[in-house]
Design a protein around this motif. Structure first.
Motif, short mmCIF file in Angstrom:
data_model
loop_
_atom_site.label_atom_id
_atom_site.label_comp_id
_atom_site.label_asym_id
_atom_site.label_seq_id
_atom_site.Cartn_x
_atom_site.Cartn_y
_atom_site.Cartn_z
N MET A 1 1.94 -10.50 22.40
CA MET A 1 3.09 -10.37 21.49
C MET A 1 2.59 -10.18 20.06
SD MET A 1 5.59 -13.31 23.00
CE MET A 1 4.33 -14.55 22.74
N PRO A 2 2.17 -9.00 19.71
CA PRO A 2 1.57 -8.77 18.39
C PRO A 2 2.62 -8.66 17.29
CG PRO A 2 1.57 -6.75 19.66
CD PRO A 2 2.19 -7.79 20.53
N SER A 3 3.08 -9.79 16.77
CA SER A 3 4.08 -9.78 15.70
C SER A 3 3.53 -10.49 14.48
CB SER A 3 5.37 -10.48 16.16
OG SER A 3 5.11 -11.84 16.48
N THR A 4 3.76 -9.89 13.32
CA THR A 4 3.34 -10.48 12.05
C THR A 4 4.55 -10.54 11.13
OG1 THR A 4 1.10 -9.60 12.26
CG2 THR A 4 1.81 -10.26 10.06
N VAL A 5 4.77 -11.72 10.55
CA VAL A 5 5.86 -11.93 9.59
C VAL A 5 5.23 -12.01 8.20
CG1 VAL A 5 7.76 -13.42 8.90
CG2 VAL A 5 7.16 -13.21 11.32
N VAL A 6 5.72 -11.18 7.27
CA VAL A 6 5.18 -11.14 5.91
C VAL A 6 6.24 -11.68 4.95
CG1 VAL A 6 4.23 -9.69 4.09
CG2 VAL A 6 3.77 -9.13 6.49
N VAL A 7 5.89 -12.72 4.19
CA VAL A 7 6.83 -13.33 3.25
C VAL A 7 6.17 -13.54 1.90
CG1 VAL A 7 8.21 -14.49 5.03
CG2 VAL A 7 6.22 -15.65 4.05
N GLY A 8 6.99 -13.72 0.87
CA GLY A 8 6.50 -13.98 -0.48
C GLY A 8 6.18 -15.44 -0.69
N GLY A 9 5.11 -15.71 -1.43
CA GLY A 9 4.68 -17.09 -1.61
C GLY A 9 5.16 -17.76 -2.88
N PHE A 10 5.65 -16.98 -3.84
CA PHE A 10 6.08 -17.57 -5.10
C PHE A 10 7.57 -17.31 -5.35
CE2 PHE A 10 1.43 -17.23 -6.54
CZ PHE A 10 1.18 -18.57 -6.29
N PHE A 11 7.91 -16.49 -6.33
CA PHE A 11 9.31 -16.25 -6.71
C PHE A 11 9.71 -14.80 -6.49
CE2 PHE A 11 7.74 -19.76 -9.32
CZ PHE A 11 8.71 -20.73 -9.12
N GLY A 12 9.17 -14.17 -5.46
CA GLY A 12 9.34 -12.73 -5.30
C GLY A 12 8.36 -12.02 -6.21
N ASP A 13 8.43 -10.70 -6.24
CA ASP A 13 7.57 -9.90 -7.12
C ASP A 13 6.09 -10.02 -6.78
OD1 ASP A 13 9.96 -9.46 -8.56
OD2 ASP A 13 9.56 -11.15 -9.89
N GLU A 14 5.76 -10.44 -5.55
CA GLU A 14 4.35 -10.65 -5.23
C GLU A 14 3.64 -9.38 -4.77
OE1 GLU A 14 6.69 -14.35 -3.94
OE2 GLU A 14 6.74 -12.22 -3.42
N GLY A 15 4.40 -8.32 -4.49
CA GLY A 15 3.78 -7.10 -3.98
C GLY A 15 3.92 -6.94 -2.48
N LYS A 16 4.99 -7.53 -1.92
CA LYS A 16 5.20 -7.43 -0.46
C LYS A 16 5.39 -5.99 -0.01
CE LYS A 16 8.71 -10.22 -0.65
NZ LYS A 16 8.57 -10.50 -2.11
N GLY A 17 6.05 -5.17 -0.84
CA GLY A 17 6.28 -3.79 -0.46
C GLY A 17 4.99 -3.04 -0.22
N LYS A 18 4.02 -3.25 -1.10
CA LYS A 18 2.71 -2.62 -0.94
C LYS A 18 2.03 -3.09 0.34
CE LYS A 18 -1.94 -3.01 -2.91
NZ LYS A 18 -2.38 -1.66 -3.25
N ILE A 19 2.07 -4.40 0.59
CA ILE A 19 1.41 -4.97 1.77
C ILE A 19 2.07 -4.47 3.06
CG2 ILE A 19 0.89 -7.10 3.01
CD1 ILE A 19 -0.86 -6.59 0.51
N ILE A 20 3.39 -4.48 3.10
CA ILE A 20 4.11 -3.99 4.28
C ILE A 20 3.80 -2.52 4.51
CG2 ILE A 20 6.41 -3.40 5.15
CD1 ILE A 20 5.97 -6.26 5.57
N SER A 21 3.82 -1.74 3.44
CA SER A 21 3.55 -0.31 3.58
C SER A 21 2.14 -0.07 4.10
CB SER A 21 3.74 0.38 2.23
OG SER A 21 3.67 1.78 2.37
N TYR A 22 1.18 -0.82 3.60
CA TYR A 22 -0.20 -0.70 4.09
C TYR A 22 -0.29 -1.05 5.57
CZ TYR A 22 -5.11 -1.68 4.93
OH TYR A 22 -6.38 -1.69 5.47
N LEU A 23 0.28 -2.19 5.95
CA LEU A 23 0.22 -2.63 7.35
C LEU A 23 0.94 -1.66 8.28
CD1 LEU A 23 0.82 -6.47 6.90
CD2 LEU A 23 -1.34 -5.34 7.51
N ALA A 24 2.04 -1.10 7.80
CA ALA A 24 2.81 -0.16 8.63
C ALA A 24 2.00 1.09 8.93
CB ALA A 24 4.11 0.23 7.92
N GLN A 25 1.18 1.51 7.99
CA GLN A 25 0.35 2.70 8.23
C GLN A 25 -0.95 2.36 8.95
OE1 GLN A 25 0.65 5.74 4.86
NE2 GLN A 25 1.36 3.87 3.85
N LYS A 26 -1.54 1.22 8.62
CA LYS A 26 -2.83 0.84 9.20
C LYS A 26 -2.68 0.38 10.65
CE LYS A 26 -7.25 -0.35 8.93
NZ LYS A 26 -8.33 0.64 8.70
#
Length: 333
Positions: free
Chosen positions: A1-26
């Motif tokens: 079951m290869p599932s990964t949940v990506v969440v922000g650690g502070f108050f938003g604005d952490e760069g989740k969009g970049k990380i999700i986009s990278y993981l989606a392509q990689k």
């Protein structure tokens, strides 16, 4: 079951969009699915000379093979959704759960004035009032909206079937841990829980079907709007350090502070994090811009990363060294 949940650690604005986009392509997931409150959360993605700002679709849209889904816990503004589908040319692979709530004009009006706007610093997106109506059982559902019919699907059914068939599912959280309605600095929070547990509930993913939780931290802390920001530095000092930023949705200036290890430890606890993604290391250490190997980082940058791992007892597996999606050091293998 290869599932990964990506969440922000502070108050938003952490760069989740970049990380999700990278993981989606990689990692080439079968599905990228978004949980969270609604279009009050914006993610920014830079790919080459193009910059994308996304409020409703998952940030993995640059992977042309991935199916893009919005979980039933998310409130949807159909106008924003249609605009993004058109802009990113992804109509054939976009899906919205039957039970997503709908933001209407009355919610936008309620969110653009009064207490939410003046005291809390709401984004004006209508997300809070829509979620309030959902709690009162008066909110319209996506299955009642004609313009969404071609996109409707059973999102929990789809993601769990994918996992049963050993397909990869990437789960996108929004906002940040300390904007959670339950775990943040109330009342200066969003209208829902946005920790990993809340995001999983939004999309219908049970705890036993989660393989990894990646918490995204920026190399310093920022937040938009009101609320406590421990050890906040002045706007002048923020600018002198090169940390000046504005929010994706509102365009408001972000307030800033140095990396907060106490908050980070709390975020690890609340999210049961197994992995850390660290973004904007190049802003803290400009000599590390665009570096793609840990060995080539400066000694000061290496020490900073090592301190985070030692203090939080969780491995830093992705390190952002620039604004582009490909400016990543990937330590997962």
């Amino acid at each position: 079951m290869p599932s990964t949940v990506v969440v922000g650690g502070f108050f938003g604005d952490e760069g989740k969009g970049k990380i999700i986009s990278y993981l989606a392509q990689k990692d080439n997931p079968e599905i990228v699915v978004r949980g969270g409150a609604g279009p009050n959360a914006g993610h920014t993605i830079e790919d080459g000379d193009k910059k994308y700002k996304v409020r409703m679709l998952p940030s993995g849209f640059l992977n042309k093979k991935a199916r893009l889904m919005v979980g039933p816990g998310v409130v949807v503004n159909p106008d924003v959704l249609h605009k993004e589908i058109s802009e990113f040319d992804c109509s054939s692979r976009t899906f919205v759960d039957f039970n997503c709530g709908i933001i209407e004009a009355s919610h936008l009006e309620a969110d653009s004035a009064g207490r939410l706007k003046e005291k809390i610093g709401s984004t004006g997106s209508g997300t809070g009032p829509a979620n309030a109506d959902r709690a009162m059982r008066t909110l319209k559902m996506a299955k009642e909206i004609d313009s969404l019919k071609k996109y409707l699907i059973d999102v929990p059914g789809e993601i769990n079937t994918a996992l049963e068939n050993d397909k990869t599912v990437l789960v996108e959280g929004t906002q940040g841990t300390f904007l959670s309605l339950w775990h943040g600095g109330y009342p200066f929070v969003t209208s829902k829980d946005v920790t990993a547990s809340g995001i999983c509930a939004d999309i219908g993913l049970g705890p036993k079907n989660v393989d990894d939780v990646m918490v995204v931290f920026k190399s310093y802390v920022t937040r938009v709007g009101e609320g406590v920001l421990e050890n906040e530095i002045s706007a002048q000092e923020t600018a002198s350090r090169g940390w000046s930023e504005v929010g994706t949705v509102t365009g408001r200036q972000r307030r800033a502070a140095e990396f907060n290890f106490s908050l980070a430890k709390r975020a690890i606890l609340l999210n049961s994090a197994t992995q850390i993604a660290l973004t904007k290391l190049d802003v803290l250490f400009p000599e590390c811009a665009h570096v793609q190997s840990f060995e080539k980082l400066s000694e000061a940058a290496k020490s900073f990363v090592t301190k985070i791992e030692d203090e939080l007892n969780v491995p830093v597996l992705l390190i952002g060294t620039g604004a582009g999606v490909g400016d990543i050091i990937d330590l997962r293998t």
